[in-house]
Design a protein around this motif. Structure first.
Motif, mmCIF file in Angstrom:
data_model
loop_
_atom_site.group_PDB
_atom_site.id
_atom_site.type_symbol
_atom_site.label_atom_id
_atom_site.label_comp_id
_atom_site.label_asym_id
_atom_site.label_seq_id
_atom_site.Cartn_x
_atom_site.Cartn_y
_atom_site.Cartn_z
ATOM 1 N N ILE A 183 0.841 -1.205 0.000
ATOM 2 C CA ILE A 183 0.000 0.000 0.000
ATOM 3 C C ILE A 183 0.871 1.249 0.000
ATOM 4 O O ILE A 183 0.594 2.203 -0.726
ATOM 5 N N ARG A 184 1.941 1.241 0.808
ATOM 6 C CA ARG A 184 2.842 2.394 0.817
ATOM 7 C C ARG A 184 3.469 2.610 -0.557
ATOM 8 O O ARG A 184 3.599 3.751 -1.012
ATOM 9 N N ASN A 185 3.842 1.532 -1.230
ATOM 10 C CA ASN A 185 4.423 1.664 -2.569
ATOM 11 C C ASN A 185 3.410 2.232 -3.557
ATOM 12 O O ASN A 185 3.748 3.093 -4.364
ATOM 13 N N ILE A 186 2.192 1.749 -3.517
ATOM 14 C CA ILE A 186 1.164 2.213 -4.451
ATOM 15 C C ILE A 186 0.822 3.677 -4.196
ATOM 16 O O ILE A 186 0.662 4.467 -5.129
ATOM 17 N N LEU A 187 0.727 4.069 -2.927
ATOM 18 C CA LEU A 187 0.355 5.440 -2.576
ATOM 19 C C LEU A 187 1.559 6.381 -2.500
ATOM 20 O O LEU A 187 1.395 7.553 -2.166
ATOM 21 N N ASN A 188 2.755 5.869 -2.798
ATOM 22 C CA ASN A 188 3.987 6.662 -2.743
ATOM 23 C C ASN A 188 4.208 7.282 -1.370
ATOM 24 O O ASN A 188 4.546 8.463 -1.243
ATOM 25 N N ILE A 189 4.011 6.509 -0.337
ATOM 26 C CA ILE A 189 4.261 6.941 1.036
ATOM 27 C C ILE A 189 5.661 6.465 1.414
ATOM 28 O O ILE A 189 5.947 5.273 1.361
ATOM 29 N N SER A 190 6.521 7.386 1.790
ATOM 30 C CA SER A 190 7.890 7.019 2.159
ATOM 31 C C SER A 190 7.941 6.605 3.629
ATOM 32 O O SER A 190 7.046 6.907 4.414
ATOM 33 N N MET A 191 9.019 5.922 3.985
ATOM 34 C CA MET A 191 9.184 5.497 5.376
ATOM 35 C C MET A 191 9.371 6.685 6.309
ATOM 36 O O MET A 191 9.030 6.599 7.488
ATOM 37 N N THR A 192 9.889 7.802 5.793
ATOM 38 C CA THR A 192 10.024 8.981 6.653
ATOM 39 C C THR A 192 8.643 9.517 7.025
ATOM 40 O O THR A 192 8.462 10.014 8.130
ATOM 41 N N GLN A 193 7.677 9.396 6.127
ATOM 42 C CA GLN A 193 6.316 9.825 6.453
ATOM 43 C C GLN A 193 5.680 8.893 7.480
ATOM 44 O O GLN A 193 4.816 9.305 8.229
ATOM 45 N N VAL A 194 6.119 7.655 7.509
ATOM 46 C CA VAL A 194 5.579 6.691 8.463
ATOM 47 C C VAL A 194 6.224 6.865 9.833
ATOM 48 O O VAL A 194 5.562 6.773 10.856
ATOM 49 N N LYS A 195 7.522 7.163 9.849
ATOM 50 C CA LYS A 195 8.249 7.199 11.115
ATOM 51 C C LYS A 195 8.336 8.565 11.773
ATOM 52 O O LYS A 195 8.462 8.648 12.971
ATOM 53 N N VAL A 196 8.289 9.656 11.010
ATOM 54 C CA VAL A 196 8.416 10.992 11.577
ATOM 55 C C VAL A 196 7.156 11.319 12.376
ATOM 56 O O VAL A 196 6.040 11.139 11.891
ATOM 57 N N GLN A 197 7.337 11.803 13.573
ATOM 58 C CA GLN A 197 6.208 12.045 14.471
ATOM 59 C C GLN A 197 5.298 13.174 14.007
ATOM 60 O O GLN A 197 4.105 13.133 14.231
ATOM 61 N N ASP A 198 5.850 14.210 13.356
ATOM 62 C CA ASP A 198 5.023 15.336 12.930
ATOM 63 C C ASP A 198 4.041 14.934 11.842
ATOM 64 O O ASP A 198 2.906 15.405 11.811
ATOM 65 N N ASP A 199 4.475 14.078 10.940
ATOM 66 C CA ASP A 199 3.652 13.675 9.791
ATOM 67 C C ASP A 199 3.443 12.165 9.820
ATOM 68 O O ASP A 199 3.490 11.494 8.802
ATOM 69 N N HIS A 200 3.196 11.618 11.000
ATOM 70 C CA HIS A 200 3.108 10.182 11.213
ATOM 71 C C HIS A 200 1.852 9.604 10.547
ATOM 72 O O HIS A 200 0.746 10.046 10.809
ATOM 73 N N ILE A 201 2.059 8.624 9.677
ATOM 74 C CA ILE A 201 0.946 7.928 9.044
ATOM 75 C C ILE A 201 0.860 6.549 9.681
ATOM 76 O O ILE A 201 1.767 5.726 9.544
ATOM 77 N N LYS A 202 -0.231 6.270 10.366
ATOM 78 C CA LYS A 202 -0.414 4.995 11.047
ATOM 79 C C LYS A 202 -0.910 3.943 10.061
ATOM 80 O O LYS A 202 -1.384 4.249 8.972
ATOM 81 N N ARG A 203 -0.833 2.681 10.487
ATOM 82 C CA ARG A 203 -1.301 1.577 9.642
ATOM 83 C C ARG A 203 -2.766 1.754 9.261
ATOM 84 O O ARG A 203 -3.149 1.544 8.114
ATOM 85 N N GLU A 204 -3.581 2.105 10.226
ATOM 86 C CA GLU A 204 -5.007 2.273 9.963
ATOM 87 C C GLU A 204 -5.255 3.394 8.955
ATOM 88 O O GLU A 204 -6.156 3.310 8.132
ATOM 89 N N ASP A 205 -4.441 4.441 9.049
ATOM 90 C CA ASP A 205 -4.572 5.565 8.118
ATOM 91 C C ASP A 205 -4.250 5.145 6.687
ATOM 92 O O ASP A 205 -4.947 5.537 5.750
ATOM 93 N N SER A 206 -3.198 4.352 6.526
ATOM 94 C CA SER A 206 -2.844 3.920 5.174
ATOM 95 C C SER A 206 -3.911 2.994 4.597
ATOM 96 O O SER A 206 -4.196 3.036 3.404
ATOM 97 N N LEU A 207 -4.522 2.169 5.443
ATOM 98 C CA LEU A 207 -5.618 1.306 4.972
ATOM 99 C C LEU A 207 -6.809 2.143 4.521
ATOM 100 O O LEU A 207 -7.425 1.870 3.483
ATOM 101 N N LYS A 208 -7.123 3.184 5.282
ATOM 102 C CA LYS A 208 -8.228 4.070 4.907
ATOM 103 C C LYS A 208 -7.910 4.850 3.638
ATOM 104 O O LYS A 208 -8.781 5.068 2.808
ATOM 105 N N MET A 209 -6.650 5.269 3.496
ATOM 106 C CA MET A 209 -6.242 6.025 2.309
ATOM 107 C C MET A 209 -6.355 5.176 1.041
ATOM 108 O O MET A 209 -6.554 5.704 -0.048
ATOM 109 N N PHE A 210 -6.235 3.866 1.193
ATOM 110 C CA PHE A 210 -6.297 2.968 0.041
ATOM 111 C C PHE A 210 -7.689 2.346 -0.054
ATOM 112 O O PHE A 210 -7.878 1.145 0.022
ATOM 113 N N TYR A 211 -8.666 3.202 -0.215
ATOM 114 C CA TYR A 211 -10.059 2.807 -0.449
ATOM 115 C C TYR A 211 -10.618 1.970 0.688
ATOM 116 O O TYR A 211 -11.409 1.057 0.489
ATOM 117 N N ASP A 212 -10.138 2.242 1.902
ATOM 118 C CA ASP A 212 -10.613 1.587 3.124
ATOM 119 C C ASP A 212 -10.526 0.060 3.032
ATOM 120 O O ASP A 212 -11.456 -0.657 3.388
#
Length: 138
Positions: free
Chosen positions: A86-115
């Motif tokens: 999902i991260r590859n398809i949505l072009n989400i980098s690991m820095t977006q996943v790990k950085v606290q200011d712009d933290h993308i959680k697992r549930e968020d990525s699932l919702k971003m990919f058509y829930d």
């Protein structure tokens, strides 16, 4: 040590590790083959990419999951593949996943990919369907 039966590998020790690892490998190969399609910004992410992902890589990943005897480490491997894809398809980098200011959680990525549902729920639905349970979503 293993033999193929109806598209799945059966191990003599009756563990599903070999089959699950092979399924992850095959789904990863499909993701690699579809890389140019998923990276194409002219293709609609929320409809087409979602449907193609479910039809090819996810189907390859979960083929025969109805009969698997799953342990926690299997769920972790399968969920990791789903999140990575999902991260590859949505072009989400690991820095977006790990950085606290712009933290993308697992549930968020699932919702971003058509829930899309998580692996545990998807496998549970496949297993229930295998024994004849009808979903209210059908």
């Amino acid at each position: 040590m293993h033999f193929k039966y109806l598209g799945s590998f059966i191990s003599y020790n009756l563990r599903d590790d070999f089959d699950i690892d092979l399924r992850i490998k095959k789904a990863g190969q499909a993701m690699g083959a579809l890389k140019h399609f998923f990276n194409n910004k002219h293709v609609d992410t929320y409809n087409t990419k979602h449907l193609i992902f479910k039809a090819i890589p996810l189907n390859l990943l979960l083929w025969g999951c109805e009969t698997w005897s799953l342990r926690e480490d299997h769920y972790v491997k399968l969920e990791s593949f789903l999140q990575r894809s999902i991260r590859n398809i949505l072009n989400i980098s690991m820095t977006q996943v790990k950085v606290q200011d712009d933290h993308i959680k697992r549930e968020d990525s699932l919702k971003m990919f058509y829930d899309i549902t998580n692996i545990r729920t998807t496998i549970a639905l496949c297993q229930l369907s295998f024994i004849g349970w009808k979903s209210s979503q059908e």
